[in-house]
Scaffold this active site. Structure first.
Site, PDB file in Angstrom:
ATOM      1  N   CYS A  45       0.830  -1.309   0.060  1.00  0.00           N
ATOM      2  CA  CYS A  45      -0.172   0.086  -0.081  1.00  0.00           C
ATOM      3  C   CYS A  45       0.780   1.326   0.052  1.00  0.00           C
ATOM      4  O   CYS A  45       1.638   1.416   0.796  1.00  0.00           O
ATOM      5  CB  CYS A  45      -0.851   0.090   1.214  1.00  0.00           C
ATOM      6  SG  CYS A  45      -1.599   1.359   1.593  1.00  0.00           S
ATOM      7  N   CYS A  48       0.503   3.413   3.609  1.00  0.00           N
ATOM      8  CA  CYS A  48       0.755   2.765   4.756  1.00  0.00           C
ATOM      9  C   CYS A  48       2.322   3.127   5.167  1.00  0.00           C
ATOM     10  O   CYS A  48       2.940   3.377   4.467  1.00  0.00           O
ATOM     11  CB  CYS A  48       1.000   1.126   4.747  1.00  0.00           C
ATOM     12  SG  CYS A  48      -0.738   0.472   4.924  1.00  0.00           S
ATOM     13  N   ASP A  71       2.465  12.346  -5.609  1.00  0.00           N
ATOM     14  CA  ASP A  71       3.609  11.920  -6.643  1.00  0.00           C
ATOM     15  C   ASP A  71       2.974  12.131  -8.065  1.00  0.00           C
ATOM     16  O   ASP A  71       3.864  12.521  -9.086  1.00  0.00           O
ATOM     17  CB  ASP A  71       3.984  10.612  -6.400  1.00  0.00           C
ATOM     18  CG  ASP A  71       4.617  10.399  -5.007  1.00  0.00           C
ATOM     19  OD1 ASP A  71       5.439  11.277  -4.418  1.00  0.00           O
ATOM     20  OD2 ASP A  71       4.201   9.532  -4.396  1.00  0.00           O
ATOM     21  N   HIS A 108      -4.248   0.772   7.853  1.00  0.00           N
ATOM     22  CA  HIS A 108      -4.855   0.561   6.591  1.00  0.00           C
ATOM     23  C   HIS A 108      -6.393   0.221   6.559  1.00  0.00           C
ATOM     24  O   HIS A 108      -6.940   0.776   5.556  1.00  0.00           O
ATOM     25  CB  HIS A 108      -4.405  -0.493   5.971  1.00  0.00           C
ATOM     26  CG  HIS A 108      -4.384  -0.921   4.495  1.00  0.00           C
ATOM     27  ND1 HIS A 108      -3.918   0.057   3.473  1.00  0.00           N
ATOM     28  CD2 HIS A 108      -5.305  -1.871   3.935  1.00  0.00           C
ATOM     29  CE1 HIS A 108      -4.560  -0.264   2.089  1.00  0.00           C
ATOM     30  NE2 HIS A 108      -5.225  -1.652   2.514  1.00  0.00           N
ATOM     31  N   ASN A 148     -12.516  11.276  -1.395  1.00  0.00           N
ATOM     32  CA  ASN A 148     -13.357   9.992  -2.165  1.00  0.00           C
ATOM     33  C   ASN A 148     -13.409   8.981  -1.577  1.00  0.00           C
ATOM     34  O   ASN A 148     -12.012   8.432  -1.379  1.00  0.00           O
ATOM     35  CB  ASN A 148     -12.838  10.023  -3.681  1.00  0.00           C
ATOM     36  CG  ASN A 148     -12.747  11.344  -4.615  1.00  0.00           C
ATOM     37  OD1 ASN A 148     -13.411  12.136  -4.530  1.00  0.00           O
ATOM     38  ND2 ASN A 148     -11.509  11.382  -5.350  1.00  0.00           N
ATOM     39  N   SER A 156      -9.833   2.484  -5.107  1.00  0.00           N
ATOM     40  CA  SER A 156      -9.601   1.111  -5.024  1.00  0.00           C
ATOM     41  C   SER A 156      -9.037   0.995  -3.743  1.00  0.00           C
ATOM     42  O   SER A 156      -8.922  -0.066  -3.142  1.00  0.00           O
ATOM     43  CB  SER A 156      -9.002   0.433  -6.011  1.00  0.00           C
ATOM     44  OG  SER A 156      -7.811   1.320  -6.451  1.00  0.00           O
ATOM     45  N   HIS A 159      -7.254   2.451   2.358  1.00  0.00           N
ATOM     46  CA  HIS A 159      -6.575   3.273   3.334  1.00  0.00           C
ATOM     47  C   HIS A 159      -7.135   4.938   3.456  1.00  0.00           C
ATOM     48  O   HIS A 159      -7.168   5.319   2.515  1.00  0.00           O
ATOM     49  CB  HIS A 159      -4.951   3.521   2.823  1.00  0.00           C
ATOM     50  CG  HIS A 159      -3.994   3.846   4.117  1.00  0.00           C
ATOM     51  ND1 HIS A 159      -3.058   3.100   4.345  1.00  0.00           N
ATOM     52  CD2 HIS A 159      -4.222   4.865   4.839  1.00  0.00           C
ATOM     53  CE1 HIS A 159      -2.627   3.306   5.489  1.00  0.00           C
ATOM     54  NE2 HIS A 159      -3.040   4.858   5.985  1.00  0.00           N
ATOM     55  N   HIS A 161      -7.902   8.387   3.637  1.00  0.00           N
ATOM     56  CA  HIS A 161      -6.870   9.456   3.347  1.00  0.00           C
ATOM     57  C   HIS A 161      -7.809  10.522   2.472  1.00  0.00           C
ATOM     58  O   HIS A 161      -8.840  10.046   1.763  1.00  0.00           O
ATOM     59  CB  HIS A 161      -5.921   8.897   2.319  1.00  0.00           C
ATOM     60  CG  HIS A 161      -6.090   8.529   1.164  1.00  0.00           C
ATOM     61  ND1 HIS A 161      -6.795   7.345   0.756  1.00  0.00           N
ATOM     62  CD2 HIS A 161      -6.066   9.048  -0.160  1.00  0.00           C
ATOM     63  CE1 HIS A 161      -7.072   7.143  -0.353  1.00  0.00           C
ATOM     64  NE2 HIS A 161      -6.894   8.230  -1.019  1.00  0.00           N
ATOM     65  N   GLN A 163      -7.460  14.147  -0.269  1.00  0.00           N
ATOM     66  CA  GLN A 163      -6.532  14.970  -1.061  1.00  0.00           C
ATOM     67  C   GLN A 163      -6.684  16.500  -0.944  1.00  0.00           C
ATOM     68  O   GLN A 163      -7.877  17.107  -0.372  1.00  0.00           O
ATOM     69  CB  GLN A 163      -6.772  14.407  -2.444  1.00  0.00           C
ATOM     70  CG  GLN A 163      -6.564  12.961  -2.781  1.00  0.00           C
ATOM     71  CD  GLN A 163      -6.517  13.004  -4.198  1.00  0.00           C
ATOM     72  OE1 GLN A 163      -6.034  13.510  -4.991  1.00  0.00           O
ATOM     73  NE2 GLN A 163      -7.413  12.009  -4.813  1.00  0.00           N
ATOM     74  N   HIS A 291     -18.674  25.027   5.193  1.00  0.00           N
ATOM     75  CA  HIS A 291     -19.453  23.678   5.357  1.00  0.00           C
ATOM     76  C   HIS A 291     -18.768  22.448   4.728  1.00  0.00           C
ATOM     77  O   HIS A 291     -18.046  22.546   3.605  1.00  0.00           O
ATOM     78  CB  HIS A 291     -20.808  23.895   4.860  1.00  0.00           C
ATOM     79  CG  HIS A 291     -21.044  24.295   3.650  1.00  0.00           C
ATOM     80  ND1 HIS A 291     -20.857  25.529   3.019  1.00  0.00           N
ATOM     81  CD2 HIS A 291     -21.414  23.612   2.520  1.00  0.00           C
ATOM     82  CE1 HIS A 291     -21.140  25.668   1.699  1.00  0.00           C
ATOM     83  NE2 HIS A 291     -21.417  24.450   1.555  1.00  0.00           N
TER      84      HIS A 291
HETATM   85 ZN   LIG Z   1     -21.549  24.299  -0.741  1.00  0.00          ZN
HETATM   86 ZN   LIG Z   2      -2.350   1.149   3.578  1.00  0.00          ZN
END
Ligand SMILES: [Zn+2]
Ligand SMILES: [Zn+2]
Length: 347
Positions: A45, A48, A71, A108, A148, A156, A159, A161, A163, A291
């Site tokens: 992963c 991780c 990256d 994870h 997301n 997919s 883990h 996270h 962005q 919000h």
């Molecule tokens: Zn809004």
């Molecule tokens: Zn992971």
């Protein structure tokens, strides 16, 4: 029976609510959920702790949250500046900015819904710092923080996270909300989002949960079946100005919404979760009310809402469900995560 058009005051567009059609026969796509728990650590992963990423860089052996520059960034200080000029009226420019990834936890297999309140608070604190730091850069006009979650929205790797996109332009939705909110303030002397909160309280049926300074509700004009807004009760243009107390309350309400989502159908509930914050381009955004919006793609267990003719083709949403009914479902869902409840039953 709900069959009407509802005005979305932040986007200034109509949403068609056609809930009388929701039990129409369906033979379209469904999505399956992996029943198996992922392991707590995965050697391959890229999120991780201690693992190597595609760039060859190695993650720190982090124990709480972890931020790194993406990256494969969509925007970067190193984006090509020497661009070919397009023909005619077309124009282009360098994709300057910064893209980052934030890991919520070294574990994870956990999701945001399973973090404890202090861990969610720590994440909010990190978001505050990122908004301040990236927003202060002269080339950055807006900081979009989003998660997301789930294969239903194309992710997919489970883990936990999110962005961060810090771009040299303001994303369209934010641009619209900011413009509409400032105009409303100029015309009425009031904050548009406060009037939305007042209307939600007056009706009451779509409030999911709240505490002293934070509230979660399914807006009257929801475009997705389980769309929820989480907001502080006081107006703050961005997350960075929340006080410690407001941040704690916000973490509590956010976590309760996430737990309720997972408990609805006892699955890790997929969603797109953007933070809607004022641009950082130096403009006056005193009418903007920070919000978080949840846009879950599912209408029923394993049943995706497809964006098609009205949404993609025309730009307005057609909703098959009534927010009043969906909010009642969420309110009724338990406040203790089903996985935690299962563990406690075993004990
Ligand atoms: Zn809004
Ligand atoms: Zn992971």
């Amino acid at each position: 029976m709900y069959w009407e058009e509802r005005w979305h005051p932040l986007r200034e567009e109509w949403v068609i609510v056609a809930a009388h059609r929701q039990n129409r026969p369906w033979s379209g796509g469904t999505i399956e959920h992996a029943e198996e728990e992922p392991p707590d650590y995965l050697p391959d992963c890229y999120l991780c702790p201690g693992n190597e990423r595609v760039s060859g860089r190695r993650n720190a052996n982090y124990t709480s949250t972890f931020v790194f520059d993406n990256d494969m960034p969509s925007a970067s200080p190193e984006a090509p500046r020497d661009l070919a000029r397009p023909a005619g009226i077309y124009r282009n420019r360098p994709a300057l900015g910064q893209a980052r990834v934030v890991c919520y936890s070294p574990h994870h297999s956990l999701t945001l819904a399973e973090l404890e309140v202090p861990e969610v608070e720590e994440l909010l604190q990190l978001w505050q710092g990122q908004y301040r730091e990236l927003g202060a850069r002269p080339e950055v006009e807006h900081v979009l923080i989003f998660e997301n979650k789930g294969e239903a929205v194309g992710v997919s790797n489970p883990h936990p996270h999110c962005q961060i996109y810090a771009n040299n332009f303001v994303f369209k939705t934010i641009e619209t909300e900011a413009r509409v909110s400032q105009r409303y303030l100029a015309e009425t002397g009031r904050v548009l989002f406060q009037d939305i909160l007042r209307s939600e309280r007056e009706d009451g049926r779509r409030i999911v949960c709240e505490n002293d300074s934070a509230i979660a509700f399914m807006p009257y004009f929801a475009r997705y079946a389980y769309e929820v807004f989480v907001a502080p009760k006081q107006t703050h243009p961005h997350i960075a100005s929340l006080s410690d107390g407001e941040r704690r309350d916000f973490a509590d309400v956010l976590r309760r919404v996430l737990i309720k989502y997972d408990n609805l159908w006892q699955i890790p509930f997929p969603y797109v979760m953007p933070l809607h914050q004022a641009p950082t381009d130096g403009g006056d955004y005193s009418g903007f009310h920070f919000h978080i919006e949840f846009h879950p793609p599912l209408r029923r267990p394993n049943l995706l809402k497809y964006l098609a003719g009205p949404e993609i083709g025309g730009g307005n949403f057609l909703s098959d469900t009534a927010p009043e009914e969906k909010a009642a479902e969420l309110r009724a869902a338990a406040d203790v995560h089903y996985k935690q409840a299962a563990r406690e039953n075993v004990r």
